[in-house]
Design a protein around this motif. Structure first.
Motif, PDB file in Angstrom:
ATOM      1  N   MET A 223     -24.350  62.502  51.529  1.00 54.24           N
ATOM      2  CA  MET A 223     -24.918  63.836  51.321  1.00 54.24           C
ATOM      3  C   MET A 223     -23.859  64.780  50.746  1.00 54.24           C
ATOM      4  SD  MET A 223     -26.246  66.457  54.230  1.00 54.24           S
ATOM      5  CE  MET A 223     -24.562  66.664  54.771  1.00 54.24           C
ATOM      6  N   LEU A 224     -22.640  64.676  51.262  1.00 50.91           N
ATOM      7  CA  LEU A 224     -21.550  65.525  50.774  1.00 50.91           C
ATOM      8  C   LEU A 224     -21.170  65.142  49.337  1.00 50.91           C
ATOM      9  CD1 LEU A 224     -19.495  65.471  54.058  1.00 50.91           C
ATOM     10  CD2 LEU A 224     -20.225  67.577  52.903  1.00 50.91           C
ATOM     11  N   ALA A 225     -20.956  63.863  49.095  1.00 49.89           N
ATOM     12  CA  ALA A 225     -20.487  63.412  47.776  1.00 49.89           C
ATOM     13  C   ALA A 225     -21.471  63.788  46.673  1.00 49.89           C
ATOM     14  CB  ALA A 225     -20.262  61.902  47.791  1.00 49.89           C
ATOM     15  N   SER A 226     -22.774  63.715  46.985  1.00 51.85           N
ATOM     16  CA  SER A 226     -23.783  63.979  45.953  1.00 51.85           C
ATOM     17  C   SER A 226     -23.777  65.443  45.517  1.00 51.85           C
ATOM     18  CB  SER A 226     -25.172  63.579  46.453  1.00 51.85           C
ATOM     19  OG  SER A 226     -25.521  64.398  47.552  1.00 51.85           O
ATOM     20  N   ARG A 227     -23.099  66.305  46.280  1.00 56.13           N
ATOM     21  CA  ARG A 227     -23.027  67.726  45.911  1.00 56.13           C
ATOM     22  C   ARG A 227     -21.822  68.053  45.046  1.00 56.13           C
ATOM     23  NH1 ARG A 227     -26.587  66.932  49.680  1.00 56.13           N
ATOM     24  NH2 ARG A 227     -28.164  68.531  50.018  1.00 56.13           N
ATOM     25  N   LEU A 228     -20.952  67.081  44.858  1.00 57.69           N
ATOM     26  CA  LEU A 228     -19.742  67.334  44.066  1.00 57.69           C
ATOM     27  C   LEU A 228     -20.026  67.614  42.577  1.00 57.69           C
ATOM     28  CD1 LEU A 228     -16.713  67.578  43.837  1.00 57.69           C
ATOM     29  CD2 LEU A 228     -16.511  65.099  43.938  1.00 57.69           C
ATOM     30  N   PRO A 229     -20.956  66.887  41.926  1.00 56.53           N
ATOM     31  CA  PRO A 229     -21.189  67.180  40.496  1.00 56.53           C
ATOM     32  C   PRO A 229     -21.582  68.631  40.249  1.00 56.53           C
ATOM     33  CG  PRO A 229     -22.227  65.110  41.092  1.00 56.53           C
ATOM     34  CD  PRO A 229     -21.746  65.719  42.373  1.00 56.53           C
ATOM     35  N   GLY A 230     -22.279  69.250  41.198  1.00 51.53           N
ATOM     36  CA  GLY A 230     -22.694  70.638  41.033  1.00 51.53           C
ATOM     37  C   GLY A 230     -21.521  71.603  40.986  1.00 51.53           C
ATOM     38  N   LEU A 231     -20.360  71.156  41.488  1.00 51.85           N
ATOM     39  CA  LEU A 231     -19.179  72.020  41.481  1.00 51.85           C
ATOM     40  C   LEU A 231     -18.358  71.851  40.205  1.00 51.85           C
ATOM     41  CD1 LEU A 231     -17.885  71.525  45.152  1.00 51.85           C
ATOM     42  CD2 LEU A 231     -19.417  73.277  44.250  1.00 51.85           C
ATOM     43  N   LEU A 232     -18.621  70.769  39.477  1.00 49.46           N
ATOM     44  CA  LEU A 232     -17.824  70.492  38.287  1.00 49.46           C
ATOM     45  C   LEU A 232     -18.314  71.310  37.099  1.00 49.46           C
ATOM     46  CD1 LEU A 232     -17.502  66.622  38.650  1.00 49.46           C
ATOM     47  CD2 LEU A 232     -15.685  68.322  38.939  1.00 49.46           C
ATOM     48  N   PRO A 233     -17.418  71.613  36.157  1.00 49.80           N
ATOM     49  CA  PRO A 233     -17.853  72.375  34.989  1.00 49.80           C
ATOM     50  C   PRO A 233     -18.851  71.559  34.159  1.00 49.80           C
ATOM     51  CG  PRO A 233     -15.606  71.558  34.704  1.00 49.80           C
ATOM     52  CD  PRO A 233     -15.999  71.251  36.112  1.00 49.80           C
ATOM     53  N   PRO A 234     -19.767  72.247  33.454  1.00 48.09           N
ATOM     54  CA  PRO A 234     -20.693  71.525  32.574  1.00 48.09           C
ATOM     55  C   PRO A 234     -19.919  70.819  31.462  1.00 48.09           C
ATOM     56  CG  PRO A 234     -20.870  73.902  32.254  1.00 48.09           C
ATOM     57  CD  PRO A 234     -19.965  73.692  33.431  1.00 48.09           C
ATOM     58  N   LEU A 235     -20.478  69.753  30.945  1.00 47.10           N
ATOM     59  CA  LEU A 235     -19.821  69.019  29.861  1.00 47.10           C
ATOM     60  C   LEU A 235     -19.998  69.785  28.558  1.00 47.10           C
ATOM     61  CD1 LEU A 235     -20.807  65.312  30.612  1.00 47.10           C
ATOM     62  CD2 LEU A 235     -18.988  66.711  31.561  1.00 47.10           C
ATOM     63  N   GLU A 236     -18.914  69.880  27.827  1.00 47.95           N
ATOM     64  CA  GLU A 236     -18.958  70.584  26.542  1.00 47.95           C
ATOM     65  C   GLU A 236     -18.264  69.748  25.484  1.00 47.95           C
ATOM     66  OE1 GLU A 236     -16.981  74.174  27.571  1.00 47.95           O
ATOM     67  OE2 GLU A 236     -18.802  75.188  28.228  1.00 47.95           O
ATOM     68  N   GLY A 237     -18.525  70.068  24.232  1.00 48.33           N
ATOM     69  CA  GLY A 237     -17.804  69.464  23.114  1.00 48.33           C
ATOM     70  C   GLY A 237     -17.805  67.948  23.148  1.00 48.33           C
ATOM     71  N   PRO A 238     -16.621  67.355  22.910  1.00 52.21           N
ATOM     72  CA  PRO A 238     -16.536  65.897  22.823  1.00 52.21           C
ATOM     73  C   PRO A 238     -17.025  65.192  24.090  1.00 52.21           C
ATOM     74  CG  PRO A 238     -14.472  66.903  22.102  1.00 52.21           C
ATOM     75  CD  PRO A 238     -15.326  68.006  22.631  1.00 52.21           C
ATOM     76  N   ALA A 239     -16.735  65.766  25.275  1.00 53.05           N
ATOM     77  CA  ALA A 239     -17.140  65.098  26.519  1.00 53.05           C
ATOM     78  C   ALA A 239     -18.655  64.971  26.592  1.00 53.05           C
ATOM     79  CB  ALA A 239     -16.602  65.860  27.726  1.00 53.05           C
ATOM     80  N   SER A 240     -19.361  66.026  26.149  1.00 56.38           N
ATOM     81  CA  SER A 240     -20.819  65.997  26.169  1.00 56.38           C
ATOM     82  C   SER A 240     -21.362  64.960  25.178  1.00 56.38           C
ATOM     83  CB  SER A 240     -21.358  67.392  25.831  1.00 56.38           C
ATOM     84  OG  SER A 240     -22.748  67.362  25.703  1.00 56.38           O
ATOM     85  N   ILE A 241     -20.748  64.902  23.999  1.00 60.06           N
ATOM     86  CA  ILE A 241     -21.179  63.919  22.999  1.00 60.06           C
ATOM     87  C   ILE A 241     -20.918  62.498  23.505  1.00 60.06           C
ATOM     88  CG2 ILE A 241     -20.750  63.037  20.659  1.00 60.06           C
ATOM     89  CD1 ILE A 241     -19.963  65.962  19.914  1.00 60.06           C
ATOM     90  N   GLU A 242     -19.726  62.278  24.070  1.00 60.40           N
ATOM     91  CA  GLU A 242     -19.397  60.947  24.584  1.00 60.40           C
ATOM     92  C   GLU A 242     -20.374  60.521  25.667  1.00 60.40           C
ATOM     93  OE1 GLU A 242     -14.630  61.764  23.794  1.00 60.40           O
ATOM     94  OE2 GLU A 242     -15.405  61.796  25.848  1.00 60.40           O
ATOM     95  N   ALA A 243     -20.639  61.425  26.613  1.00 60.07           N
ATOM     96  CA  ALA A 243     -21.546  61.083  27.714  1.00 60.07           C
ATOM     97  C   ALA A 243     -22.948  60.787  27.186  1.00 60.07           C
ATOM     98  CB  ALA A 243     -21.589  62.218  28.732  1.00 60.07           C
ATOM     99  N   THR A 244     -23.370  61.513  26.163  1.00 56.91           N
ATOM    100  CA  THR A 244     -24.694  61.302  25.576  1.00 56.91           C
ATOM    101  C   THR A 244     -24.777  59.931  24.896  1.00 56.91           C
ATOM    102  OG1 THR A 244     -24.881  63.692  25.215  1.00 56.91           O
ATOM    103  CG2 THR A 244     -26.392  62.278  23.988  1.00 56.91           C
TER     104      THR A 244
END
Ligand SMILES: [Zn+2]
Length: 504
Positions: A223-244
């Motif tokens: 339950m705790l771990a699943s809340r960690l992505p919400g604290l991370l910055p949104p993906l932008e630029g190259p990271a967003s393209i790579e993840a896509t």
């Protein structure tokens, strides 16, 4: 009697341009395919012939040679079907060559002539460059995300030929939305109590520190771990393209907006194979869980149940942020930079209700060392998660929501990036004195911990990085005061103490 049709294949998460050359000549009727096709590619000859005849077009009783260029690279999958069919139709004069100028084709053909979606459409369409991309309608969203040029869709080979040859209007490009997968990230406001674990999540997100949760079943680690992505910055630029591109290449479909913009959360089961975790595969070389977690969180629950070879394979991505996978005649480097959160029982007996554990310190240390081996040293944060007590569970309100914590995390990350150009977890040890000096009291405390052998040399650096992140979260500038070092030490519990029985 020669046609040359642009298409693409995908290796890992990257598309490679492929030119399908079709040559038709007099001679013994038959079809030869050269240029390193894989099994699925070789089967294309049967699918394409059936699709052409089902579409009331004629299959030539001639000698057909198909070359997939460049010939040095292995071609995978069924995405070349459509280009092969169009190549045969152009080479036999059933479609004018002029009609396919500046077009590229990516799609599989059904025996009935239907144009079907392929896995990895986004990187493949990207590889087509500025050409007009023709894809199956179910690939429209992925194609539009990746296309440099225009995107057109085809439902059926017969319909496609009418558009090309007779100038019939192209079908509308509609986003069918069947792969809507916009998972909402759960909120921290739902978590009662767990002050230490909450702080660990905030620090992990702010500094990029890998995290180990030790706690008995039911203590809320997942339950705790699943809340960690919400604290991370949104993906932008190259990271967003790579993840896509990675999601598309893995056949996972894309979120409604097309691009992957929120930090992923991947929680592979401990029975996952090496290929499922790091990527690879015998047919098409596909991304694994470590790449799907790129820009987000990889959560390994029941760490001790994962096979040692699987855990060992995490070393490269943890060190380099990429994973290299290879199979016959193809190899790929895939992005895999993620925050690792692992969870484990605290001891061989599993912890159980408070006070019930009788494991001694030596057996707890042995247990944690054995189960996590090479990963344990990389965990900057090691905290014990206990079941929330009754007062916390019945308390009303008060728990900070994700949005508030994420605001502090964003500000702390910005401080670190402006100061040193990297987040704190990636700060090299030899820059710590310059970037994060200690006050005399803080230095004395760490020296004492080292002398009492409560801290290893490696742990010493890790504690300093965590202390720096704690200071960033409060908006403090170095030198680091003793209080931050004390807090950092509390977030890196010694292995022997990672058990409810000690805290109880
Ligand atoms: Zn125990």
């Amino acid at each position: 009697m020669l046609a040359s049709i642009p298409s693409a294949s995908v290796i890992g998460s990257r598309g490679r341009p492929v030119t399908v050359e079709v040559h038709v000549s007099q001679g013994l009727p038959g079809l030869t395919m050269v240029g390193l096709p894989d099994e699925a590619c070789r089967e294309a000859r049967d699918r394409v012939r059936a699709a052409v005849t089902s579409s009331r077009l004629s299959w030539p009783t001639l000698r057909i040679t198909i070359n997939l260029a460049p010939t040095t690279e292995r071609k995978g999958g069924s995405g070349l079907d459509l280009a092969i069919a169009i190549g045969v139709l152009v080479a036999t004069g059933q479609v004018p060559a002029q009609a396919v100028r500046d077009l590229g084709f990516v799609g599989e053909l059904g025996l009935d002539g239907s144009v079907r979606a392929v896995t990895g459409a986004a990187p493949m369409v990207y590889a087509l460059g500025t050409r007009v991309a023709v894809v199956a309608s179910a690939n429209a969203r992925e194609a539009r995300v990746a296309a440099t040029g225009e995107v057109r869709v085809a439902h059926h080979l017969a319909e496609l030929v009418r558009c090309l040859r007779d100038g019939e209007p192209w079908p509308d490009v509609r986003d069918d939305g069947t792969d809507d997968v916009d998972e909402a990230t759960p909120d921290l406001a739902d978590v009662r109590g767990q002050a230490v674990a909450r702080l660990a999540l905030e620090v992990a997100a702010a500094g990029g520190h890998h995290l180990l949760f030790a706690g008995s079943p039911g203590s809320g680690k997942t339950m705790l771990a699943s809340r960690l992505p919400g604290l991370l910055p949104p993906l932008e630029g190259p990271a967003s393209i790579e993840a896509t591109m990675i999601r598309s290449a893995a056949g996972m479909g894309l979120p409604p907006g097309g691009m992957v913009r929120s930090a992923p959360f991947r929680a592979p089961h401990h029975s996952s194979s090496l290929v499922a975790l790091v990527g690879g595969g015998t047919q098409q070389l596909r991304p694994g869980e470590v790449s799907l977690a790129h820009g987000g969180v990889l959560f390994l629950d029941e760490l001790g149940e994962f096979s040692p070879s699987v855990l060992d394979a995490l070393r490269q991505p943890l060190e380099e942020g990429v994973v290299r996978v290879a199979r016959a005649r193809a190899s790929a480097t895939l992005e895999a930079r993620f925050l690792l959160v692992a969870a484990t029982n605290p001891c061989p007996c599993g912890g159980g209700p408070p006070g019930s554990c009788l494991c001694d310190e030596a057996s707890r240390v042995r247990y944690l060392r054995r189960l996590s081996g090479p990963l344990l040293d990389r965990m900057d944060l090691r905290v014990l998660v206990e079941r929330p007590d009754v007062d916390d569970l019945v308390a009303h309100g008060g728990a900070e929501p994700t949005a508030v914590v994420a605001g502090r995390v964003a500000a702390a990350r910005l401080r670190a990036l402006e100061r040193a150009g990297v987040i704190n977890a990636r700060l090299p040890g030899d820059r710590l004195d310059e970037v994060a000096p200690l006050t005399a009291a803080a230095a004395a405390r760490l020296r004492s911990e080292l002398e009492r052998q409560r801290l290893t040399g490696r742990g010493y650096h890790r504690v300093r990085r965590v202390a720096l992140t704690l200071a960033d979260l409060r908006g403090e500038s170095p030198p680091l005061i003793d209080d931050r070092v004390v807090e950092a030490l509390a977030l890196r519990v010694r292995l022997g103490a990672l058990s409810g029985s000690v805290a109880a």
